[in-house]
Motif scaffolding. Structure first.
Motif, short mmCIF file in Angstrom:
data_model
loop_
_atom_site.label_atom_id
_atom_site.label_comp_id
_atom_site.label_asym_id
_atom_site.label_seq_id
_atom_site.Cartn_x
_atom_site.Cartn_y
_atom_site.Cartn_z
N LEU A 1 0.76 -1.19 0.22
CA LEU A 1 0.05 0.14 -0.14
C LEU A 1 0.86 1.32 -0.18
N VAL A 2 2.18 1.07 0.11
CA VAL A 2 3.13 2.42 -0.24
C VAL A 2 3.90 2.35 -1.15
N THR A 3 3.40 1.37 -2.24
CA THR A 3 4.24 1.33 -3.43
C THR A 3 3.75 2.35 -4.39
N ASN A 4 4.12 2.62 -5.61
CA ASN A 4 3.80 3.43 -6.58
C ASN A 4 2.38 2.93 -7.01
N LYS A 5 2.11 2.02 -7.22
CA LYS A 5 0.50 1.52 -7.45
C LYS A 5 -0.45 2.08 -6.70
N PHE A 6 -0.23 2.18 -5.24
CA PHE A 6 -1.27 2.73 -4.24
C PHE A 6 -0.79 4.05 -3.64
N GLY A 7 0.32 4.85 -4.02
CA GLY A 7 0.78 5.96 -3.60
C GLY A 7 -0.36 7.18 -3.68
N PHE A 8 -1.02 7.06 -4.71
CA PHE A 8 -2.21 8.08 -4.66
C PHE A 8 -3.05 8.13 -3.43
N LEU A 9 -3.17 7.14 -2.85
CA LEU A 9 -3.90 7.16 -1.51
C LEU A 9 -3.47 7.97 -0.52
N TRP A 10 -2.24 8.44 -0.45
CA TRP A 10 -1.48 9.34 0.50
C TRP A 10 -0.88 10.57 0.04
N ILE A 11 -0.71 10.73 -1.10
CA ILE A 11 -0.04 12.02 -1.33
C ILE A 11 -0.74 12.54 -2.70
N LEU A 12 -0.63 13.76 -2.84
CA LEU A 12 -1.02 14.28 -4.34
C LEU A 12 -0.31 14.00 -5.40
N LEU B 1 -12.85 11.59 -20.27
CA LEU B 1 -13.16 12.44 -19.19
C LEU B 1 -12.51 11.45 -17.70
N MET B 2 -12.63 10.14 -18.09
CA MET B 2 -12.22 9.21 -17.02
C MET B 2 -10.67 9.29 -17.33
N LYS B 3 -10.13 9.32 -18.26
CA LYS B 3 -8.61 9.44 -18.49
C LYS B 3 -7.96 10.70 -17.64
N VAL C 1 -5.42 13.05 -12.69
CA VAL C 1 -5.68 14.19 -11.67
C VAL C 1 -5.66 13.50 -10.17
N LEU C 2 -6.53 12.40 -9.96
CA LEU C 2 -6.59 11.94 -8.80
C LEU C 2 -5.51 11.08 -8.42
N SER C 3 -4.94 10.22 -9.38
CA SER C 3 -3.66 9.21 -8.93
C SER C 3 -2.58 9.49 -9.62
N GLY C 4 -2.56 10.09 -10.81
CA GLY C 4 -1.18 10.26 -11.58
C GLY C 4 -0.66 9.00 -12.31
N LEU C 5 -1.80 7.92 -12.33
CA LEU C 5 -1.50 6.62 -12.81
C LEU C 5 -2.48 6.50 -14.14
N ASN C 6 -1.76 5.66 -14.84
CA ASN C 6 -2.37 5.44 -16.16
C ASN C 6 -3.48 4.44 -16.05
N GLU C 7 -3.35 3.44 -15.02
CA GLU C 7 -3.99 2.27 -14.72
C GLU C 7 -4.34 2.16 -13.30
N GLY C 8 -5.06 1.38 -13.10
CA GLY C 8 -5.46 1.04 -11.32
C GLY C 8 -6.91 0.83 -11.13
N PRO C 9 -7.45 1.33 -9.98
CA PRO C 9 -9.04 1.21 -9.81
C PRO C 9 -9.72 1.95 -10.58
N GLY C 10 -11.07 1.59 -10.78
CA GLY C 10 -11.96 2.61 -11.56
C GLY C 10 -12.10 3.89 -11.05
#
Length: 504
Positions: free
Chosen positions: A406-417, A466-468, A473-482
């Motif tokens: 949960l602190v890897t890049n894949k889930f980093g959006f949960l904790w930081i902008l 819009l989703m892309k 904006v929300l995560s900085g990732l190209n893929e991940g949770p919906g």
């Protein structure tokens, strides 16, 4: 070349030996050498002894066998105790808790061994050996050259009393050896069944007491097990070949031996032997990599048998109480225990899930994740409140097997902008979206998704585009949770804060 021969004989049913266990409360021990870290094999031995004692309301003892002082590693005793406590293996007697049969460190028991070696010298079961290391090396070299078993020729067994007195008077160093007999000793192994072996076929008289005054493993082991009233010895199969030698020593003292059971080797999934040089066999390494204690315990027991398992049931995480209730020695497989790394990950995921359901344990889990977040993102934390972290854990439990994920890049959006420097943004559209989302009263996945679909249609923007943009904006990732799932997870305030931060 020479060969070692152990005969598996059937002279009494294995079940008969197991039934005798039920008649007394067992006293068992784990007796490691302080030569380094605790590895999986050592933990398995300690665990099975502990579960056996716990299942029969017996006593589990920790004894430190440090008679080989040259191999002792500073700090390893404390490390062993720490690893056992971490794994949930509790000692009722030992160097850390005391007990009436101590000391529980062999180097502190030297007078006891001296007293007992005298008894064997007096009854003629042992003798002083004055052979030099040079002579022993010559014997070994000549035997190997002639393709014979390299063993001591028992020369000093036949010294006269006067020869012995003269050598002692002259200050000649000596050790004490045990007089082996050619008896074919047999015993009922609680796991392997009947075992018979003639030690003298492959060994000369073994050393019991070294010239430095320290006992060898074989001697101290027998003396301590007897004096500490050990009833059952569960140890690795590598010690099976030594058991008949130990029985001869028991006989020399006139003592009743304990029952013996030897645990099979732990091997890799492909059948290859685990190496102590591999970091992944250290208990400490599993702990450092985010494996939880009960997960590691279940991982070990799944490989070795001894517990109830329903075919097709899949992995079922069991507590220590569950394991103790189910434990049966006659269910331990005599085949090598194969480790399956996939089962370890599943066990760890199930343990995270179990802890989340427990009010007290869930608080500890949240605190551990909070600590990981602050260590990983010391200057960029966004929201690590207890409520948010617990929400994330409940969401993530089916997606992860270790908290560290949960602190890897894949889930980093949960904790930081996220950084959005390279994203093409339609800020006017984002402002409209902010106003739209602020009016949304129910902020669950379904409501968010329906709202975003309607918004894209009313503003003539393709929904995937819009989703892309929102994902970036929300995560900085190209893929991940919906996106709707992500917004629900972040919560309305946090999701809007992130959109506002780039819509300025």
């Amino acid at each position: 070349m020479w060969s070692l021969v152990i005969k598996h004989v059937i002279y009494s049913p294995k079940e008969t030996a197991y039934r005798t266990i039920k008649s007394i409360a067992p006293r068992v021990r784990f007796a490691p050498s302080p030569t380094g870290y605790l590895h999986l094999g050592g933990l398995r031995t300690a665990l099975y002894n502990y579960l056996f004692a716990k299942s029969e309301n017996g006593t589990f003892i920790l004894r430190i066998e440090d008679t080989d002082q040259s191999r002792k590693v500073e700090g390893s005793v404390l490390a062993l105790i720490r690893d056992l406590e971490w794994a949930g293996v509790e000692c009722k007697e030992g160097p850390n808790v005391g007990g009436k049969y101590g000391p529980y460190v062999q180097s502190e028991r030297l007078p006891i061994y001296q007293d007992h070696i005298t008894k064997l010298l007096d009854n003629g079961s042992a003798y002083r050996c004055f052979c030099t290391e040079r002579r022993l090396n010559i014997l070994r070299r000549d035997a190997i050259k002639a393709q014979r078993v390299p063993k001591y020729d028992n020369r000093c067994r036949f010294l006269s009393d006067q020869d012995i007195k003269d050598k002692i008077k002259a200050g000649t160093p000596y050790c004490v050896r045990f007089k082996l007999t050619s008896d074919c000793m047999s015993f009922e192994d609680l796991i392997y069944g009947g075992i018979a072996y003639d030690v003298s076929l492959n060994e000369g008289d073994p050393v019991l007491m070294k010239s430095d005054g320290y006992p060898t493993y074989h001697f101290a082991n027998v003396v301590d097990d007897h004096l500490m009233k050990i009833t059952h010895v569960l140890r690795g199969v590598e010690w099976q070949i030594s058991t008949t030698k130990h029985l001869l020593i028991y006989n020399a003292f006139g003592w009743e031996p304990p029952q013996f059971g030897h645990l099979p080797l732990i091997v890799n999934s492909d059948g290859t032997k685990l190496s102590k040089r591999q970091n992944d066999v250290k208990v400490e390494e599993y702990r450092n990599k985010g494996i939880l204690p009960l997960a590691l315990v279940n991982y070990i027991t799944l490989a070795g048998g001894g517990f109830d398992h329903v075919p097709g049931e899949g992995v079922r995480l069991k507590t220590m109480d569950d394991l103790a209730d189910e434990f049966q020695i006659d269910k331990i497989s005599s085949n090598p225990s194969r480790l399956n790394p996939d089962l370890l990950e599943e066990c760890n995921r199930l343990e995270i899930k179990r802890q989340l359901k427990n009010p007290e344990l869930s608080v500890q889990l949240v605190r551990k994740l909070q600590s990981l977040i602050l260590e990983t993102y010391p200057d960029q934390k966004f929201n690590v409140t207890e409520d948010h972290v617990k929400t994330v854990l409940n969401w993530a439990v089916s997606r992860i097997s270790r908290l560290e994920e949960l602190v890897t890049n894949k889930f980093g959006f949960l904790w930081i902008l996220p950084t959005n420097e390279d994203i093409e943004l339609d800020k006017e559209l984002l402002h409209k979206l902010i106003n739209n989302l602020q009016r949304l009263e129910t902020f669950d996945e379904t409501s968010i998704k329906d709202n975003l679909k309607l918004f894209s249609k009313e503003n003539n923007v393709k929904f995937p585009e819009l989703m892309k943009m929102l994902r970036a904006v929300l995560s900085g990732l190209n893929e991940g949770p919906g996106v709707a799932e992500m917004m629900h997870l972040l919560g309305k305030d946090q999701a809007l804060t992130r959109i506002k931060s780039v819509a300025r």
